[in-house]
Design a protein around this motif. Structure first.
Motif: not given
Length: 398
Positions: A182, A193-194, A209, A283, A286, A288, A290-291, A300
């Motif tokens: 992410h 990341y997931t 996540a 995708r 959530a 594209r 930035r988290y 998340l």
């Protein structure tokens, strides 16, 4: 068709002036050219003789609409509340979804449109028709991301390679795993990341996540996945990224006597099941953006709870079950009928009666529209959180 009409029109003039013997010859010639029977050739000549003007001027009478506006509006609401699946996955669950949504009172906005005729049309509607009717809504409702995968040469020789052409697993428990970054449009700094884990046999999917792709977070996420699965984990398959090919995850699998395989480098189709979930679940749900904050990480994980519940209990998938040879001699995949992961787990026979009753009770008491509302709520919070960072990145680039 236009060429056939032109030829038939020309032959019709000749046929009218011909003798009985010549008419027989014309019929034989027309039947051989067009692939018609003599009786059909005779009918076509008779019809062509009555037509006025050139064949190109003939206009076919448009077929009346089969599905009315009421059917379309109910279909759009059912599609939205069920998570916007494609036609081939919505068609098999249409009857069950209508029953669930009605039971929870979610179809009140269209209850004046939902009569027996509309209900019958929805249940009988084909997947292709669903996609065709929903296309304007999809187009009205709806940036490429960068890849963060880096090779992990460590231990690579000790983990066997699994290819896309290998035999499919015949029991639940073998999972393909992958990470989705992410990061928005930049790999700078630290971001969430997931982890996606999907069962090859049942399609049951879990998402977790994590703060970053450090080994300890990956192992912790896999421990959570193992606890959430309704049946024991038997094996893992991953890509060649260093987040998976390391002593921490290999040791974790060894402690649980899980066999572990990896894909070939640069062959994403070897992990086709989890790659499909990366797009369809991660995708799509959530986006594209930035988290990179603890609050976004918490959002998340709350989102994945609702998304996984809806996907595993209500939305069907197809499963490759073999190969067939086409008439041209090419080999192509064959697939079974669409089923939800919930149905596949029940049919597999690996669950106890108590566990089956527990999962069936969960499905019966879960409102799919309620899941969708919570998913949309969390998506709006994520979009709001990512908005400032996205604008700042655009301004910096420009």
């Amino acid at each position: 068709m236009a060429t056939k009409r032109e030829i038939t029109k020309q032959k019709a003039r000749e046929y009218d002036r011909a003798s009985k013997k010549e008419k027989g010859r014309i019929l034989d010639e027309l039947a051989a050219t067009m692939g018609w029977s003599r009786a059909n050739a005779r009918r076509q000549l008779k019809a062509a003789g009555k037509r006025k003007g050139p064949a190109s001027a003939v206009k076919r009478k448009p077929r009346p609409r089969t599905y009315g506006y009421d059917t379309l509006k109910v279909l759009q609401l059912v599609w939205t509340l069920s998570g916007e699946p494609c036609g081939k996955y919505l068609a098999p669950i249409m009857a069950d979804m209508l029953e669930s949504l009605e039971r929870f009172g979610e179809l009140k906005p269209v209850e004046d449109r939902l009569n027996d005729h509309v209900r019958g049309q929805l249940v009988a509607m084909s997947a292709a028709t669903i996609d065709r009717l929903l296309k304007p809504a999809k187009d009205a409702r709806y940036p490429d991301a960068v890849s963060s995968t880096r090779p992990g040469p460590l231990l690579r020789s000790e983990i066997p390679v699994r290819q896309a052409l290998d035999e499919m697993e015949q029991r639940p428990g073998f999972l393909e795993i992958d990470l989705v970054a992410h990061c928005g449009h930049s790999l700078e700094g630290e971001f969430a990341y997931t982890l996606t884990a999907t069962d090859v046999f049942t399609g049951w999917t879990e998402n977790i996540a994590i703060k970053n792709r450090a080994h300890k977070w990956v192992v912790q996420a896999m421990t959570t996945v193992a606890k959430r699965l309704p049946y024991p984990m038997a094996g893992l398959d991953c890509d060649n990224g260093g987040e998976f090919i390391n002593h921490a995850l290999v040791g974790w699998a060894a402690e649980r006597t899980l066999f572990m395989t990896r894909s070939r480098p640069h062959e994403s189709n070897d992990n086709a099941h989890v790659e499909q979930k990366n797009g369809d679940i991660v995708r799509k749900s959530a986006f594209r953006y930035r988290y990179d904050t603890p609050a976004e990480l918490s959002l998340l994980n709350e989102l994945w709870g609702y998304v996984n519940l809806r996907k595993n209990l209500f939305l069907p998938t197809k499963k490759a079950n073999g190969w067939r040879t086409t008439r041209s001699g090419r080999s192509t995949r064959t697939y079974d009928a669409p089923k939800t992961p919930f149905q596949r787990v029940i049919d597999s026979g690996v669950l106890s009666a108590q566990k089956i009753a527990q999962i069936e009770d969960l499905r019966r008491n879960t409102n799919p529209a309620g899941l969708t509302r919570n998913i949309v709520r969390l998506q709006q919070e994520l979009i709001k959180a990512a908005k400032t960072k996205t604008l700042a990145f655009r301004n910096r680039v420009s």
